[in-house]
Design an enzyme around this catalytic site. Structure first.
Site, PDB file in Angstrom:
ATOM      1  N   LYS A 281     -21.832  11.860 -44.200  1.00 16.64           N
ATOM      2  CA  LYS A 281     -22.643  12.690 -45.356  1.00 16.64           C
ATOM      3  C   LYS A 281     -21.941  13.892 -45.373  1.00 16.64           C
ATOM      4  O   LYS A 281     -21.635  14.497 -46.549  1.00 16.64           O
ATOM      5  CB  LYS A 281     -24.040  12.705 -44.852  1.00 16.64           C
ATOM      6  CG  LYS A 281     -24.893  13.372 -45.752  1.00 16.64           C
ATOM      7  CD  LYS A 281     -26.384  13.368 -45.468  1.00 16.64           C
ATOM      8  CE  LYS A 281     -27.054  12.214 -45.033  1.00 16.64           C
ATOM      9  NZ  LYS A 281     -28.592  12.195 -44.699  1.00 16.64           N
TER      10      LYS A 281
ATOM     11  N   SER B 160     -28.560  23.510 -45.022  1.00 13.45           N
ATOM     12  CA  SER B 160     -28.537  23.626 -43.728  1.00 13.45           C
ATOM     13  C   SER B 160     -27.261  24.615 -43.524  1.00 13.45           C
ATOM     14  O   SER B 160     -27.116  25.529 -42.580  1.00 13.45           O
ATOM     15  CB  SER B 160     -28.733  22.406 -42.937  1.00 13.45           C
ATOM     16  OG  SER B 160     -30.318  22.274 -42.822  1.00 13.45           O
TER      17      SER B 160
ATOM     18  N   LYS C 265     -23.888  18.335 -36.518  1.00 12.09           N
ATOM     19  CA  LYS C 265     -25.083  18.613 -37.231  1.00 12.09           C
ATOM     20  C   LYS C 265     -25.989  17.378 -37.405  1.00 12.09           C
ATOM     21  O   LYS C 265     -25.516  16.248 -37.879  1.00 12.09           O
ATOM     22  CB  LYS C 265     -24.712  19.237 -38.637  1.00 12.09           C
ATOM     23  CG  LYS C 265     -25.803  20.034 -39.537  1.00 12.09           C
ATOM     24  CD  LYS C 265     -26.078  21.151 -39.204  1.00 12.09           C
ATOM     25  CE  LYS C 265     -27.382  21.911 -39.590  1.00 12.09           C
ATOM     26  NZ  LYS C 265     -28.481  21.366 -38.986  1.00 12.09           N
TER      27      LYS C 265
ATOM     28  N   LYS D   8     -27.737  13.437 -34.294  1.00 14.76           N
ATOM     29  CA  LYS D   8     -29.080  13.114 -34.668  1.00 14.76           C
ATOM     30  C   LYS D   8     -29.617  13.225 -33.310  1.00 14.76           C
ATOM     31  O   LYS D   8     -29.180  12.849 -32.177  1.00 14.76           O
ATOM     32  CB  LYS D   8     -29.155  11.793 -35.421  1.00 14.76           C
ATOM     33  CG  LYS D   8     -30.466  11.642 -36.287  1.00 14.76           C
ATOM     34  CD  LYS D   8     -30.325  12.248 -37.460  1.00 14.76           C
ATOM     35  CE  LYS D   8     -31.349  12.274 -38.429  1.00 14.76           C
ATOM     36  NZ  LYS D   8     -31.203  13.009 -39.681  1.00 14.76           N
TER      37      LYS D   8
ATOM     38  N   HIS E  97     -16.653  14.532 -33.251  1.00 21.22           N
ATOM     39  CA  HIS E  97     -16.267  15.921 -32.942  1.00 21.22           C
ATOM     40  C   HIS E  97     -15.240  16.191 -33.771  1.00 21.22           C
ATOM     41  O   HIS E  97     -14.488  17.324 -33.492  1.00 21.22           O
ATOM     42  CB  HIS E  97     -16.062  15.984 -31.418  1.00 21.22           C
ATOM     43  CG  HIS E  97     -17.425  15.929 -30.771  1.00 21.22           C
ATOM     44  ND1 HIS E  97     -17.362  15.047 -29.263  1.00 21.22           N
ATOM     45  CD2 HIS E  97     -18.480  16.298 -30.705  1.00 21.22           C
ATOM     46  CE1 HIS E  97     -18.546  15.229 -28.713  1.00 21.22           C
ATOM     47  NE2 HIS E  97     -19.152  15.629 -29.677  1.00 21.22           N
ATOM     48  N   HIS E  98     -14.772  15.702 -34.819  1.00 19.23           N
ATOM     49  CA  HIS E  98     -13.748  16.043 -35.569  1.00 19.23           C
ATOM     50  C   HIS E  98     -13.642  17.297 -36.214  1.00 19.23           C
ATOM     51  O   HIS E  98     -12.810  18.103 -36.469  1.00 19.23           O
ATOM     52  CB  HIS E  98     -13.373  14.966 -36.492  1.00 19.23           C
ATOM     53  CG  HIS E  98     -14.257  15.126 -37.964  1.00 19.23           C
ATOM     54  ND1 HIS E  98     -15.629  14.591 -37.910  1.00 19.23           N
ATOM     55  CD2 HIS E  98     -14.081  15.529 -39.025  1.00 19.23           C
ATOM     56  CE1 HIS E  98     -16.021  14.988 -39.007  1.00 19.23           C
ATOM     57  NE2 HIS E  98     -15.239  15.437 -39.783  1.00 19.23           N
TER      58      HIS E  98
END
Length: 469
Positions: free
Chosen positions: A93, A361, A69, A105, A63-64
């Site tokens: 990534k 995205s 995503k 994920k 949550h930085h």
């Protein structure tokens, strides 16, 4: 994947290897490594005359930065370890390609081939409802995307479910990416991951000093390429390599592989597979019964673009490629890494190389939040300006250019042009950040250097948030 191999522990091993080259204290490193939220759910769905209990997951690794995503996969191999590992890789990534998201994920433990579209829609919408109930989805919270076994169709079901449960949310479409263009998707998203792989490997191959070390000349043209996996990612990667002048000598799918020293025509292979149900038996090619053996054929560039852990300590010594571009998530185990690095093979890591999907995205998410498609405001202005420059140039030289040349010069950017341009710039810039870290940090390989880049960015974000006073 064998029962003893933990994908998440493999990611942690790579993290620990890189952490020694960073300046952060143990507590910060432990926080970066940890999965912040793991949501494991079971829900009932009526399938035909029976009620099935479906097992599903959503993991928010970091949550930085918000939103989190990461894709959603539908597979019988889905388990908590895999989803945690993939969520962690998403954090690193996003940091590597400078996309301001935390990693996440999701997965549903089903074989999507065994369900009708109507049944899949019921499962997908129920999963989306569970995410909404626990506040695990939203444009500013957590933004899923397609992954293995899912696509634009599933994303539109999720977006519609979210919008139905959040009436009046003007940014509802931004709750998920990879949607159909008609539902707020972005042009170029379908091929984004494969195109990103091509841009990344092309940049690696363009560095003359590095090519000299592996005995290759710079440039893509004439390089012999093998691609394992002809799904969306592998197909598009192979397509862009072939268009750039590379020779596709080997292709593999789950039913087996094919090899031809002279090269394979990708579209002909896909047409053959469509008509026969298999790539095997393709005219002029040698069949390889076991698809894993295709990884071991003689080539310059190998792109494993299927599932994780396909190259292990056992088969790594037989790999002949000079460059391995990780199209899939985690196709090499840490043991394979050690073997290939000792051989001097250039391994281009997944967390950089297949980041094309999350980069585009990000562009889609921005489009959803801005409520305007890319190019709408400046396309006509650019074309008018280009026409004015072209007319001045033609009057100076005293002759008209050909129609094709005029069209090319006058063309103002469409959405897809801007998406491709943004992706190309991202992949080029990010590779040189990793290469610089490789040379300056003391890291032994590109994967470790990529982790160093990611840890530094996430660590600084945590420090600046004041989480560690």
């Amino acid at each position: 994947m064998s029962g003893t191999y933990s994908f998440f522990q493999g990611v942690e091993r790579n993290f620990d290897k890189a952490a020694v080259y960073t300046r952060f204290e143990k507590g910060i490193l432990e926080q970066i490594k940890a999965c912040n939220s793991v949501y494991r759910m079971k829900f009932p769905v009526r399938i035909g005359d029976n009620v099935e209990v479906i097992e599903a997951y959503r993991v928010q690794h970091s949550h930085h930065k918000l939103p989190c995503k990461g894709g959603i996969r539908y597979s019988m191999d889905v388990n908590q370890d895999e989803v945690m590992a993939l969520a962690a890789l998403m954090t690193y990534k996003c940091a590597i390609v400078n996309v301001p998201f935390g990693g996440a994920k999701g997965g549903i433990k089903i074989d999507p081939k065994k369900y009708t579209p109507f049944e899949l829609e019921k499962i997908t919408r129920r999963y989306a409802t569970e995410l909404v109930k626990k506040n695990f989805i939203g444009a500013g919270i957590d933004v899923p995307a397609p992954d293995y076994g899912t696509g634009a169709r599933e994303m539109s079901w999720i977006a519609d479910t979210f919008a139905t449960l959040n009436p009046g949310d003007i940014n509802a479409l931004g709750c998920v990416t990879g949607k159909p263009v008609s539902q707020g998707g972005v042009t170029g998203r379908t091929e984004a991951t494969g195109l990103g792989i091509f841009y990344g490997v092309r940049e690696v191959v363009n560095v003359a000093d590095d090519m000299k070390k592996v005995g290759l000349t710079p440039g893509i043209e004439g390089k012999r390429v093998v691609v394992q996996g002809l799904g969306n990612v592998g197909y598009h990667a192979a397509k862009f390599f072939a268009e750039a002048g590379a020779i596709l000598v080997g292709l593999a799918e789950f039913e087996g592989g094919i090899y031809s020293e002279k090269g394979l025509n990708l579209e002909d292979v896909m047409a053959h597979r469509k008509s026969t149900g298999s790539i095997l038996g393709f005219p002029g090619a040698t069949d390889i019964k076991n698809n894993a053996d295709t990884l071991e054929v003689d080539c310059d560039i190998l792109i494993p673009a299927a599932l994780e852990a396909v190259i292990t300590g056992e088969n790594a010594p037989r790999i002949k490629a000079k460059i391995i571009g990780e199209g899939a998530n985690g196709p090499l185990t840490p043991d394979a890494d050690a073997v290939l690095n000792a051989k001097g093979v250039i391994v281009v890591p997944d967390m950089y190389l297949n980041a094309g999907g999350v980069t585009v995205s990000y562009f889609e998410w921005l489009k959803n939040l801005s409520h305007v498609r890319f190019g709408r405001l400046d396309k006509r202005f650019s074309e008018n300006q280009n026409a004015s420059i072209l007319n001045s140039f033609e009057s100076m030289i005293g002759k008209k250019l050909g129609d094709a040349e005029r069209r090319q010069i006058m063309h103002g950017p469409d959405e897809v042009d801007l998406v491709y341009s943004g992706l190309e710039d991202t992949m080029i810039g990010s590779y040189h950040e990793i290469r610089e870290a490789l040379m300056s940090s003391g890291a032994a390989d590109l994967r470790t250097a990529a982790f160093v880049v990611a840890i530094n960015k996430v660590g600084v974000a945590y420090e600046q948030l004041g989480i560690f006073p």
